[in-house]
Design a protein around this motif. Structure first.
Motif, PDB file in Angstrom:
ATOM      1  N   ALA A   1       0.824  -1.208   0.000  1.00 36.34           N
ATOM      2  CA  ALA A   1       0.000   0.000   0.000  1.00 36.34           C
ATOM      3  C   ALA A   1       0.860   1.260   0.000  1.00 36.34           C
ATOM      4  O   ALA A   1       0.639   2.191  -0.799  1.00 36.34           O
ATOM      5  CB  ALA A   1      -0.930  -0.009   1.209  1.00 36.34           C
ATOM      6  N   ILE A   2       1.844   1.304   0.867  1.00 41.12           N
ATOM      7  CA  ILE A   2       2.655   2.523   0.979  1.00 41.12           C
ATOM      8  C   ILE A   2       3.591   2.671  -0.228  1.00 41.12           C
ATOM      9  O   ILE A   2       3.939   3.790  -0.627  1.00 41.12           O
ATOM     10  CB  ILE A   2       3.429   2.540   2.315  1.00 41.12           C
ATOM     11  CG1 ILE A   2       3.864   3.968   2.654  1.00 41.12           C
ATOM     12  CG2 ILE A   2       4.629   1.613   2.279  1.00 41.12           C
ATOM     13  CD1 ILE A   2       4.390   4.138   4.048  1.00 41.12           C
ATOM     14  N   SER A   3       3.959   1.559  -0.852  1.00 41.16           N
ATOM     15  CA  SER A   3       4.779   1.633  -2.062  1.00 41.16           C
ATOM     16  C   SER A   3       3.969   2.189  -3.229  1.00 41.16           C
ATOM     17  O   SER A   3       4.485   2.973  -4.041  1.00 41.16           O
ATOM     18  CB  SER A   3       5.332   0.252  -2.409  1.00 41.16           C
ATOM     19  OG  SER A   3       6.230  -0.198  -1.414  1.00 41.16           O
ATOM     20  N   TRP A   4       2.691   1.790  -3.344  1.00 34.39           N
ATOM     21  CA  TRP A   4       1.829   2.378  -4.378  1.00 34.39           C
ATOM     22  C   TRP A   4       1.630   3.871  -4.121  1.00 34.39           C
ATOM     23  O   TRP A   4       1.605   4.683  -5.057  1.00 34.39           O
ATOM     24  CB  TRP A   4       0.487   1.671  -4.434  1.00 34.39           C
ATOM     25  CG  TRP A   4       0.463   0.516  -5.380  1.00 34.39           C
ATOM     26  CD1 TRP A   4       0.368  -0.809  -5.080  1.00 34.39           C
ATOM     27  CD2 TRP A   4       0.540   0.595  -6.818  1.00 34.39           C
ATOM     28  NE1 TRP A   4       0.390  -1.570  -6.234  1.00 34.39           N
ATOM     29  CE2 TRP A   4       0.489  -0.728  -7.313  1.00 34.39           C
ATOM     30  CE3 TRP A   4       0.648   1.647  -7.730  1.00 34.39           C
ATOM     31  CZ2 TRP A   4       0.540  -1.020  -8.677  1.00 34.39           C
ATOM     32  CZ3 TRP A   4       0.697   1.365  -9.092  1.00 34.39           C
ATOM     33  CH2 TRP A   4       0.645   0.039  -9.547  1.00 34.39           C
TER      34      TRP A   4
ATOM     35  N   GLN B   1      -4.982   7.384  12.555  1.00 37.44           N
ATOM     36  CA  GLN B   1      -4.130   7.384  11.375  1.00 37.44           C
ATOM     37  C   GLN B   1      -3.670   5.948  11.113  1.00 37.44           C
ATOM     38  O   GLN B   1      -3.698   5.103  12.014  1.00 37.44           O
ATOM     39  CB  GLN B   1      -2.950   8.339  11.569  1.00 37.44           C
ATOM     40  CG  GLN B   1      -2.040   7.980  12.742  1.00 37.44           C
ATOM     41  CD  GLN B   1      -0.620   7.711  12.280  1.00 37.44           C
ATOM     42  OE1 GLN B   1      -0.415   7.078  11.251  1.00 37.44           O
ATOM     43  NE2 GLN B   1       0.361   8.192  13.039  1.00 37.44           N
ATOM     44  N   PRO B   2      -3.258   5.634   9.893  1.00 34.18           N
ATOM     45  CA  PRO B   2      -3.038   4.220   9.527  1.00 34.18           C
ATOM     46  C   PRO B   2      -1.896   3.527  10.244  1.00 34.18           C
ATOM     47  O   PRO B   2      -1.947   2.311  10.450  1.00 34.18           O
ATOM     48  CB  PRO B   2      -2.773   4.284   8.016  1.00 34.18           C
ATOM     49  CG  PRO B   2      -2.403   5.704   7.734  1.00 34.18           C
ATOM     50  CD  PRO B   2      -3.138   6.529   8.724  1.00 34.18           C
ATOM     51  N   ALA B   3      -0.847   4.254  10.626  1.00 36.87           N
ATOM     52  CA  ALA B   3       0.314   3.584  11.219  1.00 36.87           C
ATOM     53  C   ALA B   3      -0.022   2.919  12.548  1.00 36.87           C
ATOM     54  O   ALA B   3       0.480   1.835  12.852  1.00 36.87           O
ATOM     55  CB  ALA B   3       1.463   4.570  11.391  1.00 36.87           C
ATOM     56  N   THR B   4      -0.877   3.551  13.350  1.00 35.98           N
ATOM     57  CA  THR B   4      -1.156   3.026  14.687  1.00 35.98           C
ATOM     58  C   THR B   4      -1.807   1.643  14.672  1.00 35.98           C
ATOM     59  O   THR B   4      -1.327   0.733  15.360  1.00 35.98           O
ATOM     60  CB  THR B   4      -1.997   4.027  15.491  1.00 35.98           C
ATOM     61  OG1 THR B   4      -1.212   5.203  15.731  1.00 35.98           O
ATOM     62  CG2 THR B   4      -2.413   3.438  16.832  1.00 35.98           C
ATOM     63  N   PRO B   5      -2.898   1.397  13.922  1.00 35.81           N
ATOM     64  CA  PRO B   5      -3.458   0.047  13.925  1.00 35.81           C
ATOM     65  C   PRO B   5      -2.510  -0.994  13.345  1.00 35.81           C
ATOM     66  O   PRO B   5      -2.518  -2.160  13.778  1.00 35.81           O
ATOM     67  CB  PRO B   5      -4.736   0.175  13.087  1.00 35.81           C
ATOM     68  CG  PRO B   5      -4.597   1.433  12.329  1.00 35.81           C
ATOM     69  CD  PRO B   5      -3.744   2.332  13.161  1.00 35.81           C
TER      70      PRO B   5
ATOM     71  N   VAL C   1      -5.501  -9.164  20.062  1.00 36.80           N
ATOM     72  CA  VAL C   1      -5.484  -8.013  19.149  1.00 36.80           C
ATOM     73  C   VAL C   1      -6.886  -7.535  18.791  1.00 36.80           C
ATOM     74  O   VAL C   1      -7.034  -6.452  18.209  1.00 36.80           O
ATOM     75  CB  VAL C   1      -4.707  -8.350  17.853  1.00 36.80           C
ATOM     76  CG1 VAL C   1      -3.228  -8.510  18.135  1.00 36.80           C
ATOM     77  CG2 VAL C   1      -5.268  -9.594  17.188  1.00 36.80           C
ATOM     78  N   GLY C   2      -7.913  -8.302  19.129  1.00 38.43           N
ATOM     79  CA  GLY C   2      -9.277  -7.892  18.837  1.00 38.43           C
ATOM     80  C   GLY C   2      -9.493  -7.647  17.358  1.00 38.43           C
ATOM     81  O   GLY C   2      -9.061  -8.423  16.507  1.00 38.43           O
ATOM     82  N   SER C   3     -10.149  -6.543  17.049  1.00 42.95           N
ATOM     83  CA  SER C   3     -10.459  -6.217  15.650  1.00 42.95           C
ATOM     84  C   SER C   3      -9.414  -5.294  15.021  1.00 42.95           C
ATOM     85  O   SER C   3      -9.582  -4.866  13.878  1.00 42.95           O
ATOM     86  CB  SER C   3     -11.833  -5.544  15.572  1.00 42.95           C
ATOM     87  OG  SER C   3     -11.837  -4.328  16.315  1.00 42.95           O
TER      88      SER C   3
ATOM     89  N   LEU D   1      -8.047  -2.660   6.471  1.00 42.27           N
ATOM     90  CA  LEU D   1      -8.917  -1.698   5.784  1.00 42.27           C
ATOM     91  C   LEU D   1      -8.128  -0.452   5.383  1.00 42.27           C
ATOM     92  O   LEU D   1      -8.301   0.078   4.275  1.00 42.27           O
ATOM     93  CB  LEU D   1     -10.102  -1.323   6.665  1.00 42.27           C
ATOM     94  CG  LEU D   1     -11.238  -2.351   6.758  1.00 42.27           C
ATOM     95  CD1 LEU D   1     -12.281  -1.901   7.773  1.00 42.27           C
ATOM     96  CD2 LEU D   1     -11.892  -2.551   5.384  1.00 42.27           C
ATOM     97  N   TRP D   2      -7.283   0.029   6.275  1.00 42.70           N
ATOM     98  CA  TRP D   2      -6.423   1.162   5.938  1.00 42.70           C
ATOM     99  C   TRP D   2      -5.529   0.824   4.744  1.00 42.70           C
ATOM    100  O   TRP D   2      -5.386   1.617   3.804  1.00 42.70           O
ATOM    101  CB  TRP D   2      -5.562   1.546   7.134  1.00 42.70           C
ATOM    102  CG  TRP D   2      -6.151   2.571   8.038  1.00 42.70           C
ATOM    103  CD1 TRP D   2      -6.585   2.389   9.323  1.00 42.70           C
ATOM    104  CD2 TRP D   2      -6.356   3.960   7.757  1.00 42.70           C
ATOM    105  NE1 TRP D   2      -7.053   3.562   9.854  1.00 42.70           N
ATOM    106  CE2 TRP D   2      -6.927   4.551   8.919  1.00 42.70           C
ATOM    107  CE3 TRP D   2      -6.113   4.758   6.651  1.00 42.70           C
ATOM    108  CZ2 TRP D   2      -7.253   5.897   8.985  1.00 42.70           C
ATOM    109  CZ3 TRP D   2      -6.441   6.117   6.713  1.00 42.70           C
ATOM    110  CH2 TRP D   2      -7.005   6.662   7.864  1.00 42.70           C
ATOM    111  N   CYS D   3      -4.915  -0.362   4.787  1.00 43.16           N
ATOM    112  CA  CYS D   3      -4.008  -0.770   3.704  1.00 43.16           C
ATOM    113  C   CYS D   3      -4.759  -0.870   2.380  1.00 43.16           C
ATOM    114  O   CYS D   3      -4.281  -0.390   1.338  1.00 43.16           O
ATOM    115  CB  CYS D   3      -3.358  -2.113   4.035  1.00 43.16           C
ATOM    116  SG  CYS D   3      -2.205  -2.057   5.424  1.00 43.16           S
ATOM    117  N   ALA D   4      -5.934  -1.493   2.412  1.00 44.59           N
ATOM    118  CA  ALA D   4      -6.722  -1.642   1.185  1.00 44.59           C
ATOM    119  C   ALA D   4      -7.160  -0.282   0.654  1.00 44.59           C
ATOM    120  O   ALA D   4      -7.110  -0.027  -0.558  1.00 44.59           O
ATOM    121  CB  ALA D   4      -7.945  -2.529   1.459  1.00 44.59           C
ATOM    122  N   GLY D   5      -7.579   0.611   1.561  1.00 41.88           N
ATOM    123  CA  GLY D   5      -8.007   1.935   1.127  1.00 41.88           C
ATOM    124  C   GLY D   5      -6.876   2.743   0.531  1.00 41.88           C
ATOM    125  O   GLY D   5      -7.034   3.379  -0.523  1.00 41.88           O
TER     126      GLY D   5
END
Length: 251
Positions: free
Chosen positions: A150-153, A202-206, A220-222, A229-233
């Motif tokens: 995700a972050i490379s794209w 923000q995405p890094a925390t989850p 880790v729960g959900s 979801l962050w990565c896919a988005g």
């Protein structure tokens, strides 16, 4: 084999070869996360209370920071391709922009996996003791790869947006900064309220919290689902944006 897959594989091989020739950039990308690990553990770790050994707390955060640093090289490489005119040759060979960019993303992911292995190895030598099951290791690895892709794209899109490689490197500062206001180095509970609100959303925390829980064998729960979801988005937006920017740059 479909032409698109052949072209993507060829572009990935080319990007890997280019990376191997840029020895200085490669050394920085591999060494900087290791240096940050040493700095945070041995210089700052003794003054930070996380409720556990600091090396145990910080390694997952360094893994994510490592991904951000590695992605910065992708933005610069894409910008150099756009500036150097090599894209016209690829188009003459019927190589699509998507294949070229995907090649850079694959190469970035592979570089980052090497850097991740080095950081993880250094962490083990320094006292990091993961307690993950086989399923935990697989889940952590899959999540990390998803974040790397995700972050490379996203970095590829930045490389298309920037007009020069220098500007691309400057824009990626925001990606490399993102893990700092997160749970990478200190618990978010220790932050001021306004900063904690940002860190929590923000995405890094989850991603970091999921890696930390999975590697340490903790509940880790959900959180991993939120991270995915962050990565896919991020990936979906970055791919669509990259295709649009490539058409604008080459149209």
């Amino acid at each position: 084999m479909p032409d698109a897959l052949i072209h993507t594989t060829a572009m990935a091989g080319r990007a890997i070869r280019l990376s191997s020739r840029a020895v200085d950039a490669l050394v920085v990308a591999l060494a900087l996360p290791l240096m940050l690990l040493l700095v945070f553990v041995y210089l700052l770790g003794g003054a930070i209370d996380t409720g556990t050994r600091y090396i145990t707390y910080v390694v997952p955060g360094i893994l994510v920071l490592c991904a951000a640093f590695g992605a910065a090289n992708t933005a610069v490489a894409v910008s150099e391709d756009m500036k150097g005119g090599v894209v016209d040759r690829f188009r003459a060979l019927d190589v699509s922009g998507t294949a070229m960019l995907a090649g850079h993303v694959i190469a970035s992911t592979l570089r980052n996996l090497v850097s991740t292995a080095l950081v993880l190895g250094a962490g083990l030598l320094m006292g990091f003791r993961p307690d993950a099951s086989a399923a935990g290791w697989l889940a952590a690895g899959a999540l990390l790869v998803a974040f790397l892709v995700a972050i490379s794209w996203l970095a590829a899109a930045v490389g298309l947006l920037a007009r020069t490689p220098e500007a691309a490197g400057g824009f990626t500062f925001f990606m490399t900064f993102l893990p700092y206001p997160s749970s990478a180095f200190v618990p978010v509970e220790s932050m001021p309220g306004w900063l904690r609100a940002f860190a929590d959303h923000q995405p890094a925390t989850p991603v970091i919290e999921s890696l930390r829980g999975l590697l340490l064998g903790q509940p880790v729960g959900s959180t991993p689902y939120a991270a995915l979801l962050w990565c896919a988005g991020i990936a979906a937006v970055a791919v669509a944006l990259s295709e649009r920017l490539f058409r604008l740059r080459t149209g």
